[in-house]
Write an enzyme that holds these catalytic residues in place. Structure first.
Site, PDB file in Angstrom:
ATOM      1  N   GLY A  52      11.198   7.829  58.749  1.00 50.77           N
ATOM      2  CA  GLY A  52      12.734   7.782  59.021  1.00 50.77           C
ATOM      3  C   GLY A  52      13.158   8.421  60.236  1.00 50.77           C
ATOM      4  N   SER A 104       6.394  10.968  61.566  1.00 50.61           N
ATOM      5  CA  SER A 104       6.459  10.238  62.751  1.00 50.61           C
ATOM      6  C   SER A 104       7.678   9.221  62.104  1.00 50.61           C
ATOM      7  CB  SER A 104       5.234   9.114  62.874  1.00 50.61           C
ATOM      8  OG  SER A 104       5.048   8.322  61.732  1.00 50.61           O
ATOM      9  N   LYS A 105       7.839   8.138  63.094  1.00 51.27           N
ATOM     10  CA  LYS A 105       9.060   7.089  62.573  1.00 51.27           C
ATOM     11  C   LYS A 105       8.854   6.444  61.512  1.00 51.27           C
ATOM     12  CE  LYS A 105      10.291   5.401  67.171  1.00 51.27           C
ATOM     13  NZ  LYS A 105       9.824   4.300  68.156  1.00 51.27           N
ATOM     14  N   ARG A 106       7.652   6.501  60.718  1.00 51.35           N
ATOM     15  CA  ARG A 106       7.539   5.811  59.571  1.00 51.35           C
ATOM     16  C   ARG A 106       8.307   6.704  58.390  1.00 51.35           C
ATOM     17  NH1 ARG A 106       2.822   7.002  57.386  1.00 51.35           N
ATOM     18  NH2 ARG A 106       2.293   8.225  59.226  1.00 51.35           N
TER      19      ARG A 106
END
Ligand code: GLU
Length: 475
Positions: free
Chosen positions: A244, A240-242
Site C-alpha cells: 500500500g 514496499s509498495k506492495r
C-alpha cells in the site's frame, strides 16, 4: 554539540522508512539542542531525479522536520572528495587497481569453484608500477583495508557488532571515471559536516566497518552510529509498495496530519510506557536514540488511521483548518465563502478519521448538495415530512436570532406539534440541507449553515418531497 544528518538518495519518493530515520535524527537533535543537516546523496546520476529531490524537500516541509543546514548536494562536492582521495593515494592508504572486469570475473569464478567467499585477490595492492597484462585503461582506486584484526561497531541501538577485517574487501572508493563511491563520499561528508551521530537504516550496518577504517585513514574519530531496524509489512517482508502507500506525500493526499504520521512512525521502534498519542513537543522531551528497539517492527495501517483520528480530535481547530483548506479547494470549494472553516472543523472534529473524510462531509456547508442520497430521500423526504419541513422553514424565518438554542427549540416544537419523535424532524432537515443522513447535530449544522441558506434548502426539499414522482418513483 550534537550534529546529525539525514542523507537520502533522491531516487524515488520520500518513503516512510526514510521519514522515520529522519524523524529519529531530528528528535534526537532537538532533544539535545544540536543541529540537523540535510544532505542529498545524488551521485547516482542515472537514478537521481529533480522530482525526487523535490518530493524529499516537500515531504520534510510537510512533516515539519526542519533542518538547520543544507540541503547540501553531493554532486556539488566532487572537489572535496578528490582532495581526500588524492591524500589517501599519496599516503599509500589507497592504491590504483588496474584489473580488468574480465580478470575480476575470472578470479571470482575460481574462488567460487573453490567454495571460497569471493573477494578481491589484492593483485594491485603492492605494485610499484602498473602490471604488464590485463590492464584496464580506467583504473579504479581501492582502499587498503587492514588484512588482519577486527573492527567493532559500537552501535547505540544494536550494541557492539564485530566484523573481521578478513571479511572486508579492498573497497573501491573511486570508479574508473574518477567519481567517488558511496562509502567514501559519506565519510568525507560526515567528517566535513562535523556529524557526531549517524542515525540511519540498518541496511547500512555492513558498510559501517569499512567507513570506520576510512575515518581512521583520514585521521579522525568516527561519529557514533545508530542503525535503525527496518519496517516490515504485515506479511513479514520488508515494507514496499506492495503493502500500500509507502510515500510520505501520499499520506498527505489521503488526509493524514503530519503529526499523526510522525506519532505513528516514532512508535514503530520506540515506546514510552504504554502511551500511544504524543504531541511533537512531548516527543522532543521524551525521545532518545538509545531507547530505540533493535528488532524490526510491522507497519499497521489501521493503527495509523486510529492515531490520525486521535490527532484530528485533539488538535486546535485553526491548525486542522489550515490542513483542511487545500482539500476543499481541490473540490472546487472556496472555504472563505461560507461558514468559518474553524467552526466547521469544531463541528466535525469528532467525526472524521481523515481530512479527506472531513472535507467530503463538509462540502454541503459551502454548496448545495447536487442530489439527495436516494435511500435517505426515500425514507425522509416523504409527503408526510413535507409538512414538517414547511413548518420548520416558516418558524426558522420568524426566529428573532439564529442561534443553536433557538433552532433546537424549533425542532423540539415541531416534534410536539406533529406528535412525532425528534428524529422525524431532525432527519428530514438533515437530508434537506446535506443531501444525506450524516452531519453534526442538527442545531449545530443549521446554525453554521446560516438562516437564509437553511430556509432555502428546507423549502426546496419540502417542494421536492411533494413532487408527484416522489410518491411513485417507479413511473
Ligand atoms: N544515501 C543513503 C540512503 O539513502 C544513506 C546513507 C547514510 O545515511 O549513510 O540509503
Amino acid at each position: 554539540m550534537i550534529r546529525t544528518r539525514f542523507a537520502p538518495s533522491p531516487t524515488g519518493y520520500l518513503h516512510i522508512g526514510g521519514a522515520r530515520t529522519a524523524l529519529y535524527s531530528w528528535l534526537y537533535t532537538r532533544r539535545h539542542g544540536g543541529r540537523f543537516v540535510l544532505r542529498i546523496e545524488d551521485t547516482d546520476r542515472e537514478r537521481s531525479t529533480p522530482e525526487a529531490v523535490n518530493a524529499i524537500l516537500e515531504g520534510m516541509v510537510w512533516l515539519g522536520l526542519d533542518y538547520d543546514e543544507g540541503p547540501f548536494y553531493q554532486t556539488e562536492r566532487y572537489e572535496r572528495y578528490r582532495e581526500h582521495l588524492q591524500r589517501l593515494l599519496e599516503e599509500g592508504q589507497a592504491y590504483r587497481c588496474y584489473c580488468t572486469r574480465e580478470r575480476l570475473d575470472r578470479v571470482r569464478a575460481e574462488q567460487q569453484a573453490r567454495k571460497e567467499k569471493p573477494r578481491y585477490d589484492g593483485r594491485c595492492r603492492d605494485l610499484s608500477a602498473p602490471p604488464s597484462d590485463e590492464v584496464s585503461d580506467e583504473p579504479v582506486v581501492r582502499f587498503r583495508t587492514p588484512l588482519e584484526g577486527h573492527v567493532v561497531v559500537d552501535d547505540a541501538i544494536r550494541g557492539k557488532v564485530q566484523f573481521h577485517n578478513s571479511e572486508l574487501d579492498d573497497l573501491i572508493i573511486a570508479r574508473g571515471d574518477g567519481t567517488p563511491t558511496y562509502n567514501f563520499t559519506v565519510v568525507v561528508d560526515d567528517l566535513e559536516m562535523g556529524v557526531t551521530d549517524v542515525i540511519r537504516g540498518d541496511d547500512h550496518l555492513n558498510n559501517t566497518p569499512r567507513q570506520i577504517h576510512l575515518y581512521a585513514a583520514l585521521g579522525v574519530e568516527p561519529p557514533r552510529f545508530a542503525h535503525v531496524p527496518m519496517i516490515l509489512g504485515e506479511d513479514g517482508k520488508r515494507l514496499s509498495k506492495r503493502h500500500g502507500a509507502v510515500s510520505v506525500l501520499q499520506y498527505r493526499e489521503e488526509g493524514y496530519l503530519p503529526e499523526a504520521l510522525l506519532n505513528y512512525l516514532v512508535r514503530l521502534g520506540w515506546s514510552h510506557g504504554d502511551q500511544e498519542v504524543f504531541t511533537i513537543d512531548e516527543l522532543v522531551q521524551l525521545f532518545d536514540i538509545d531507547d530505540v528497539n533493535h528488532s524490526a517492527s510491522t507497519f499497521n495501517p489501521s493503527k495509523l488511521l486510529w492515531l490520525n483520528q486521535q490527532h484530528i480530535m485533539h488538535a486546535e481547530p485553526a491548525h486542522i483548518a489550515r490542513h483542511l483548506a487545500p482539500f476543499l479547494s481541490a473540490r472546487d470549494v472556496d472555504p472563505t465563502e461560507g461558514p468559518a472553516l474553524e467552526a466547521v472543523v469544531r463541528a466535525q472534529q469528532e467525526r472524521a478519521k481523515t481530512l479527506v473524510e472531513m472535507a467530503e462531509a463538509s462540502l454541503f456547508f459551502y454548496r448545495r448538495p447536487a442530489a439527495y442520497d436516494e435511500k435517505a430521500a426515500k425514507k425522509n423526504l416523504t409527503s408526510e415530512s413535507a409538512g414538517i419541513l414547511e413548518h420548520c422553514a416558516h418558524r426558522f424565518s420568524g426566529l428573532p436570532s439564529w442561534t443553536g438554542e433557538e433552532i433546537h427549540a424549533v425542532v423540539t416544537g415541531a416534534a410536539e406539534t406533529f406528535d412525532v419523535k425528534m428524529g422525524k424532524v431532525a432527519q428530514p432537515l438533515r437530508v434537506a440541507v446535506t443531501g444525506s443522513t450524516v452531519s453534526p447535530p442538527i442545531d449545530v449544522t443549521l446554525e453554521l449553515l446560516g438562516r437564509d441558506e437553511t430556509v432555502a434548502r428546507v423549502e426546496a426539499a419540502a417542494a421536492w418531497a411533494q413532487r408527484p414522482e416522489s410518491q411513485s418513483p417507479a413511473e
